[in-house]
Each structure stands twice: as C-alpha cells, then as structure tokens.
Write a protein that holds these residues in place. Structure first.
Motif, PDB file in Angstrom:
ATOM      1  N   PRO A 240       0.845  -1.188  -0.224  1.00  0.00           N
ATOM      2  CA  PRO A 240      -0.147   0.038  -0.315  1.00  0.00           C
ATOM      3  C   PRO A 240       1.000   1.247   0.025  1.00  0.00           C
ATOM      4  O   PRO A 240       0.406   2.184  -0.745  1.00  0.00           O
ATOM      5  N   ARG A 241       2.003   1.307   0.702  1.00  0.00           N
ATOM      6  CA  ARG A 241       2.706   2.512   0.805  1.00  0.00           C
ATOM      7  C   ARG A 241       3.527   2.814  -0.545  1.00  0.00           C
ATOM      8  O   ARG A 241       3.428   3.701  -1.017  1.00  0.00           O
ATOM      9  N   PHE A 242       3.913   1.918  -1.080  1.00  0.00           N
ATOM     10  CA  PHE A 242       4.623   1.738  -2.274  1.00  0.00           C
ATOM     11  C   PHE A 242       3.771   2.313  -3.445  1.00  0.00           C
ATOM     12  O   PHE A 242       3.844   3.218  -4.006  1.00  0.00           O
ATOM     13  N   ALA A 243       2.418   1.724  -3.679  1.00  0.00           N
ATOM     14  CA  ALA A 243       1.364   2.134  -4.508  1.00  0.00           C
ATOM     15  C   ALA A 243       0.868   3.424  -4.477  1.00  0.00           C
ATOM     16  O   ALA A 243       0.755   4.237  -5.306  1.00  0.00           O
ATOM     17  N   SER A 244       0.826   3.887  -2.901  1.00  0.00           N
ATOM     18  CA  SER A 244       0.515   5.436  -2.774  1.00  0.00           C
ATOM     19  C   SER A 244       1.352   6.426  -3.271  1.00  0.00           C
ATOM     20  O   SER A 244       1.143   7.374  -3.691  1.00  0.00           O
ATOM     21  N   ASP A 245       2.782   5.969  -2.760  1.00  0.00           N
ATOM     22  CA  ASP A 245       3.852   6.954  -3.242  1.00  0.00           C
ATOM     23  C   ASP A 245       3.890   7.160  -4.780  1.00  0.00           C
ATOM     24  O   ASP A 245       4.473   8.111  -5.356  1.00  0.00           O
ATOM     25  N   LEU A 246       3.565   5.983  -5.553  1.00  0.00           N
ATOM     26  CA  LEU A 246       3.807   6.032  -6.872  1.00  0.00           C
ATOM     27  C   LEU A 246       2.390   6.451  -7.684  1.00  0.00           C
ATOM     28  O   LEU A 246       2.410   6.583  -8.987  1.00  0.00           O
TER      29      LEU A 246
END
Length: 325
Positions: A240-246
């Motif tokens: 979730p964090r990686f997807a949100s940052d991207l």
C-alpha cells in the motif's frame, strides 16, 4: 517529642475518629417507615429504601461529569483534567511545561526583567524534570524515537510501542556497551514491525544516526533479551505504501497482492527480501494494468536497487505462469 509534632498527632487522631463516627452514622441510617436498608440511585439523584421503595431524599447533587463516554479513548478526549498520560515522554506527560513565548495571559509582551525571570524558571524547571541520569537517558532516547518516527511517517501507536520497548530495555540494563541512538532505533524498528507498518532497515538507517549493521545487531539483541514476538515481515505490508507513493490505482495494488500470494504458494518468497518482492510486485502490477512506471521510480520509492527489482520481477511472472499452467 516536640510540641508541634504532638499537636499534629492529636489533630490527625481527632480527624480519624470524626471520619469513623460519620461513616458509622451513615451506615446506620435506616428507612423511617420500615427500617430497611437505603440505596442511592445515582441516575435519578435519589436515596430510596430497598424494601418498601420509599424515596427518602431526592434532587441530590451529582458530583460526576456531565458528559458520557463509551470507551477509554473517548473518555480521555472529553476529560478536562489535563492531557492523558503518554509513554512518549520520559515523565509520561505528568510534569509542567513553561511555554517559550514571552507573553502574558493577555498576549502582551513581557518586559526584559520578566523575560529574564521566565528564562530562569524554564532552566530550573528543565533541571527538575530530569533529576538523574536515567531520566536524562530516557528523555534523549524518546526524543530520537519521535524524530525518526516523524521522518518515517509512523503513527502514534508505533511511537508508544517503541517507547515501551525502550523503557523495558533500560529497566533490564540492556544499554551498557550500546549507544542510546542504536537501542532507540532498534526499538522503533521492532515497534513498526509489531504494528504491521514495517519499514526496511535501509529506510530506518536513512533517518538514524547509527549505521545499518549496528541497528540490525542491536535489534536482534533487544528482541532476544526482551522475548519480543515479532513475525517475519510480510511483503504485502509494503505494497500500500509503495502504490500510494507511486500514485497507482487500487486495481494495481490488488494485482500486486495477487502476485505475492502466488509467489507464496510457489514458495519463491523464502529467503528473499520482502521489500524487494513488494517492489517487484508493484512494478509488475503497474505493467499488467497499463499504469506504466519505470524501474527507477520504483527503486527510489522502495530504496532498493533496480537489479533486485528486475530479478524478482521475472521470478514473480514465472510463478504466475506456473500457476496458470
């Protein structure tokens, strides 16, 4: 015995006798009609007889709060007796703080003499708040925990848990031979993993004042000595964090989770870095959903090399093909 001590002892004895007499009188009060036992109804503010139901007294004063709370957090929010205690401060937030603004209650600036007086008060207040070396140690460590947690965007529950872990390490004498910053960083790393919001060692080392190897070594020591129950990091927790940052969509995030589940079924996740697997899954999912992001962008977000992303990317796609076949 001096006269003052004798007088104080006599007063305390008299007060105890008076309290005992009032308590016994209150317990001996009976219903005037049937001599039954009386009970206090706090909801209606009445004193009634348990046997015949006679209302002996009504419109009693309620000394409780005028608000209602249905859980502990709501009770802390509505309470007006000060801030709730917290583990994130060395004194648990029970001491008094003197504001840094040189203004009075009406917002007017203080005179130079008053400013000097307030500065002396701040200095002595700070000295009284940290009376011994243990409290100074705790104050420095919890300040480090708060600084690193803010830089990593970790919630308050992680900071509270990290503070508790550090307090336990300090009480069990685990600090001799180790730096305060190292143990504080290890406590934060352990708390983040326990709360299900893990951060990689590279991310932790990026905001810490100690090296990555020292953090890993101290973390293993603290976890072993305090018997912390910490599960192995799940790659899905990073997605979730990686997807949100991207800036990826929910569809890409769901597709990345499916790829990781397939990898677990095939057993290719064993011995692999969970951060690398999560980054590769996010990259593969973005390509499968036509939300193309570059390996360089994923590498910057996950703080991992592009070579690792490429290797794990091919492994995830191979596992996906094996399941389909």
């Amino acid at each position: 015995m001096s006269e003052n001590v004798r007088r104080f002892t006599d007063q305390r004895t008299a007060t105890r006798k008076k309290d005992t007499t009032e308590r016994s009188k209150k317990e001996d009060v009976r219903c005037p009609e049937c001599s039954g036992q009386l009970a206090t109804d706090t909801e209606h503010g009445e004193t009634v007889c348990r046997d015949c139901g006679l209302v002996v007294q009504e419109d009693e004063i309620d000394h409780g709060p005028e608000w209602r709370a249905f859980d502990s957090s709501e009770k802390d929010q509505k309470s007006r007796v000060g801030a709730p205690t917290t583990q994130m401060m060395h004194d648990k937030g029970l001491s008094t703080n003197i504001g840094w603004q040189n203004k009075d209650a009406y917002g007017k600036s203080l005179s130079s003499r008053q400013r000097q007086k307030m500065q002396r008060l701040r200095t002595w207040n700070e000295r009284f708040r940290t009376r011994d070396s243990k409290e100074r140690n705790l104050k420095q460590a919890l300040g480090e925990v708060d600084r690193m947690a803010s830089a990593l965007g970790l919630p308050d529950n992680v900071r509270e848990t990290a503070s508790v872990i550090y307090r336990r390490a300090l009480n069990d004498d685990l600090l001799p031979g180790r730096s305060i910053e190292g143990v504080a960083t290890a406590a934060l790393y352990a708390a983040a993993r326990q709360a299900g919001t893990p951060r990689s060692l590279d991310e932790i080392a990026g905001v810490s004042r100690v090296e990555k190897d020292e953090i890993a070594r101290t973390y293993r020591y603290v976890a072993r000595e305090l018997k912390l129950e910490i599960k192995p990091a799940d790659p899905g927790q990073y997605v979730p964090r990686f997807a949100s940052d991207l800036g990826l969509s929910d569809e890409s995030e769901r597709r990345a989770r499916d790829l990781l589940e397939t990898a677990k079924q095939e057993g290719i996740h064993s011995g692999k870095s969970p951060v690398g697997l999560a980054a590769a899954a996010v990259y593969a999912a973005s390509l499968l959903t036509n939300e193309k992001v570059t390996q360089s962008e994923v590498s910057d977000v996950a703080n991992i090399s592009e070579v690792t992303i490429r290797n794990r990317y091919h492994e995830l796609l191979e596992a996906e093909e094996n399941v389909r076949v």
